[in-house]
Design a protein around this motif. Structure first.
Motif, PDB file in Angstrom:
ATOM      1  N   SER A  18       0.816  -1.218   0.000  1.00 57.49           N
ATOM      2  CA  SER A  18       0.000   0.000   0.000  1.00 57.49           C
ATOM      3  C   SER A  18       0.850   1.269   0.000  1.00 57.49           C
ATOM      4  O   SER A  18       0.402   2.322  -0.473  1.00 57.49           O
ATOM      5  N   ALA A  19       2.065   1.184   0.513  1.00 56.75           N
ATOM      6  CA  ALA A  19       2.931   2.358   0.580  1.00 56.75           C
ATOM      7  C   ALA A  19       3.360   2.806  -0.814  1.00 56.75           C
ATOM      8  O   ALA A  19       3.566   1.999  -1.716  1.00 56.75           O
ATOM      9  N   ARG A  21       1.658   4.573  -3.024  1.00 58.29           N
ATOM     10  CA  ARG A  21       0.614   4.723  -4.047  1.00 58.29           C
ATOM     11  C   ARG A  21       0.035   6.136  -4.071  1.00 58.29           C
ATOM     12  O   ARG A  21      -0.724   6.465  -4.983  1.00 58.29           O
ATOM     13  N   GLY A  22       0.349   6.928  -3.070  1.00 54.07           N
ATOM     14  CA  GLY A  22      -0.221   8.268  -2.995  1.00 54.07           C
ATOM     15  C   GLY A  22      -1.486   8.261  -2.158  1.00 54.07           C
ATOM     16  O   GLY A  22      -2.166   7.234  -2.029  1.00 54.07           O
ATOM     17  N   GLU A  23      -1.806   9.411  -1.590  1.00 54.53           N
ATOM     18  CA  GLU A  23      -2.912   9.501  -0.649  1.00 54.53           C
ATOM     19  C   GLU A  23      -4.253   9.148  -1.283  1.00 54.53           C
ATOM     20  O   GLU A  23      -5.065   8.426  -0.701  1.00 54.53           O
ATOM     21  N   GLN A  24      -4.515   9.639  -2.495  1.00 55.42           N
ATOM     22  CA  GLN A  24      -5.810   9.389  -3.129  1.00 55.42           C
ATOM     23  C   GLN A  24      -6.023   7.909  -3.391  1.00 55.42           C
ATOM     24  O   GLN A  24      -7.093   7.364  -3.108  1.00 55.42           O
ATOM     25  N   ARG A  25      -5.003   7.231  -3.923  1.00 56.57           N
ATOM     26  CA  ARG A  25      -5.142   5.802  -4.208  1.00 56.57           C
ATOM     27  C   ARG A  25      -5.209   4.993  -2.923  1.00 56.57           C
ATOM     28  O   ARG A  25      -5.933   3.983  -2.855  1.00 56.57           O
ATOM     29  N   LEU A  26      -4.455   5.413  -1.906  1.00 57.52           N
ATOM     30  CA  LEU A  26      -4.519   4.712  -0.631  1.00 57.52           C
ATOM     31  C   LEU A  26      -5.926   4.773  -0.056  1.00 57.52           C
ATOM     32  O   LEU A  26      -6.456   3.757   0.426  1.00 57.52           O
ATOM     33  N   GLN A  27      -6.542   5.941  -0.111  1.00 55.59           N
ATOM     34  CA  GLN A  27      -7.892   6.061   0.416  1.00 55.59           C
ATOM     35  C   GLN A  27      -8.876   5.213  -0.386  1.00 55.59           C
ATOM     36  O   GLN A  27      -9.822   4.636   0.182  1.00 55.59           O
ATOM     37  N   ARG A  30      -8.337   1.534   0.610  1.00 60.78           N
ATOM     38  CA  ARG A  30      -8.838   1.344   1.973  1.00 60.78           C
ATOM     39  C   ARG A  30     -10.357   1.214   1.951  1.00 60.78           C
ATOM     40  O   ARG A  30     -10.938   0.377   2.648  1.00 60.78           O
ATOM     41  N   GLY A  57      -4.928   1.972   9.305  1.00 63.25           N
ATOM     42  CA  GLY A  57      -4.325   2.801   8.265  1.00 63.25           C
ATOM     43  C   GLY A  57      -4.349   2.143   6.907  1.00 63.25           C
ATOM     44  O   GLY A  57      -5.002   2.620   5.986  1.00 63.25           O
ATOM     45  N   ASP A  58      -3.621   1.035   6.765  1.00 62.29           N
ATOM     46  CA  ASP A  58      -3.643   0.293   5.500  1.00 62.29           C
ATOM     47  C   ASP A  58      -4.273  -1.075   5.696  1.00 62.29           C
ATOM     48  O   ASP A  58      -4.005  -2.016   4.960  1.00 62.29           O
TER      49      ASP A  58
END
Length: 262
Positions: A18-19, A21-27, A30, A57-58
């Protein structure tokens, strides 16, 4: 009011890679995991309102209600979760496709009056989730089997050793786990794999409108592994005598993990 201590079954999920990927893709991923898990619980006839949900978080941790049989956190819950994430991956862009690692454990935890939970079982759960054995299994599964799971020896002994329907002892591969100070024997399982739950060849994860629901039976998860796609990690899982040999190769690199079976 004082805290109380209760024996509970625990399940943890973590999105692999998950690390970065950027905030938008992480959200986005999730949200996909939360939705897939919610749908899988419904498909497994589990009321998610009975579970404590801890966002990590992830990923997440689930605390089962007191008295829930451990086997209910395996079949059909994990095949249901696998099916939904596979359905997401089939239609998603590469950067938001997912593989999910799952760990299961049980023990006496502290439940605070405010509803907070803590205790040594959560430490063991985190170590299992972070183990090299589980990370390897997550890579070994085909693109159609994005969920890999690891069970603590205690969880496996109670849930699998008692012969619950849909849980065949031969469907699990023993693995040694050592993460920091934690060292223990655990058991690997990923749906549709040669060492995964027994499958019904008449049903697959590709059917349906995308919900991907499949309910476990006495024959296993009702799933089959999808054909290997170009560019995916090569897989070899071979049982010899009382051991299982894993070989995973990509770009010419091969890693071997061997675990003796008791």
């Amino acid at each position: 009011m004082n805290p109380r201590y209760e024996y509970r079954a625990l399940l943890a999920c973590d999105i692999a890679g998950s690390a970065g990927r950027g905030e938008q893709r992480l959200q986005e991923i999730r949200s996909v995991l939360r939705s897939a898990l919610s749908g899988a619980m419904g498909g497994a006839e589990l009321d998610e309102r009975d579970f404590a949900y801890v966002d990590t978080g992830d990923g997440c941790q689930l605390v089962a209600p007191a008295g829930l049989p451990k086997a209910r956190l395996l079949v059909p819950l994990l095949p249901e979760l696998n099916s939904r994430i596979h359905a997401h991956n089939r239609r998603a862009a590469p950067e938001v496709r997912m593989r999910v690692r799952v760990a299961a454990h049980a023990g006496e935890i502290r439940v605070d009056p405010e509803g907070g939970v803590s205790g040594a079982p959560f430490e063991a759960l985190a170590r299992l989730l972070d183990s090299a054995a589980l990370r390897q299994a997550a890579l070994t599964g085909t693109s159609g089997t994005p969920v890999a799971a690891i069970l603590s020896h205690h969880f496996h002994e109670d849930a699998v050793g008692h012969g619950h329907e849909g849980l065949d002892a031969d469907a699990f591969s023993e693995a040694a786990v050592q993460v920091k100070e934690y060292a223990a024997t655990a058991w690997l399982w990923y749906p549709g794999s040669p060492v995964g739950p027994r499958v019904d060849a008449g049903r697959g994860t590709d059917a349906g409108s995308g919900s991907g629901s499949c309910t476990g039976s006495g024959q296993g998860s009702g799933m089959r592994a999808a054909a290997r796609e170009p560019g995916t990690v090569e897989q070899l899982v071979r049982a010899e005598g009382r051991s299982t040999v894993f070989a995973v190769g990509t770009h010419g690199v091969q890693n071997i993990h061997e675990s003796k079976r008791s």
